[in-house]
Scaffold this active site. Structure first.
Site, PDB file in Angstrom:
ATOM      1  CG  HIS A  90      -2.023   0.983   1.115  1.00 58.75           C
ATOM      2  ND1 HIS A  90      -1.820   2.325   1.333  1.00 58.75           N
ATOM      3  CD2 HIS A  90      -3.328   0.839   0.786  1.00 58.75           C
ATOM      4  CE1 HIS A  90      -2.975   2.964   1.149  1.00 58.75           C
ATOM      5  NE2 HIS A  90      -3.900   2.081   0.806  1.00 58.75           N
ATOM      6  CD  GLU A 142      -5.272   1.806  -3.212  1.00 65.60           C
ATOM      7  OE1 GLU A 142      -6.474   1.798  -2.941  1.00 65.60           O
ATOM      8  OE2 GLU A 142      -4.388   2.007  -2.365  1.00 65.60           O
TER       9      GLU A 142
END
Ligand code: PGA
Length: 214
Positions: A90, A142
């Protein structure tokens, strides 16, 4: 394939009581929804309380080994607990914890070996190309400019990225909200699901997102 929606709670909420309240309200809100696969990814400490429910569970990270690594959680521990998915790479971990491509590749290898399903976040094609193996991965595109900012990525541009990522299951993540963008990333841009952060902590908003893509 059913759209896959991951609720990434990040480092929230602040107590088990609040976590269970959110979890129970979400369960009630989506109880009749069958054609969307929902994964809840709470902080590690709440995972054991959420087993045996309607939801599939995911972790937000894990280490690549077991043994003398103070503070870490191994893929095997998560698998044995009943967790099915793990988010890796992430952008918040890359930024705040200095996770490198090398570390992420080690985690991917260990997670695949354990039988857990890795959801690997990439912000661009450079990060995608740094992955040693992409077979059997779920990729979450993302873009950093969209994560946690309220500035969701342009759907047309997202569609181009989706085409460039040659994996069967690619999720979009970054400021997904219920207004209209949730269904556009799937319907117009061709993603197989969504990684939802901030909006997954808001019961009404999250349920609305799920309903819009049904
Ligand atoms: P956001 O986060 O929806 O709050 O932008 C997405 C994610 O990072 O998982």
């Amino acid at each position: 394939m059913k759209p896959l929606i991951i609720a990434n709670w990040k480092c929230n909420p602040k107590s088990l009581a609040e976590a269970m309240k959110l979890f129970n309200l979400l369960s009630r809100g989506v109880k009749d929804i069958e054609n969307v696969k929902i994964v809840i990814a709470p902080p590690f400490v709440y995972l054991p309380y959420m087993l045996n429910s309607k939801f599939i569970l995911g972790a937000q990270d894990c280490f690549w080994d077991k043994g003398p690594y103070t503070g870490e959680i191994s893929p095997e521990m998560l698998k044995n607990l009943g967790t099915e998915y793990v988010i890796l790479g992430h952008s918040e971990r890359r930024r705040h914890l200095r996770e490198t491509d090398e570390m992420i590749n080690k985690k991917i290898k260990a997670v695949l070996k354990s039988g857990l399903k890795p959801i690997v976040c990439v912000a661009d094609l450079k990060q995608l190309n740094s992955l040693k193996e992409i077979k059997n991965l779920i990729i979450a595109f993302e873009p950093v400019s969209a994560v946690g900012t309220g500035n969701a990525y342009n759907v047309e541009k997202a569609k181009k990225m989706r085409k460039a990522i040659k994996c069967p299951v690619v999720l979009y993540g970054g400021s997904v909200n219920y207004s209209d963008n949730a269904k556009d990333y799937i319907g117009k841009a061709g993603f197989q699901g969504l990684l939802v952060g901030g909006a997954s902590l808001d019961v009404r908003r999250f349920i609305e997102i799920v309903k819009r893509i049904c």
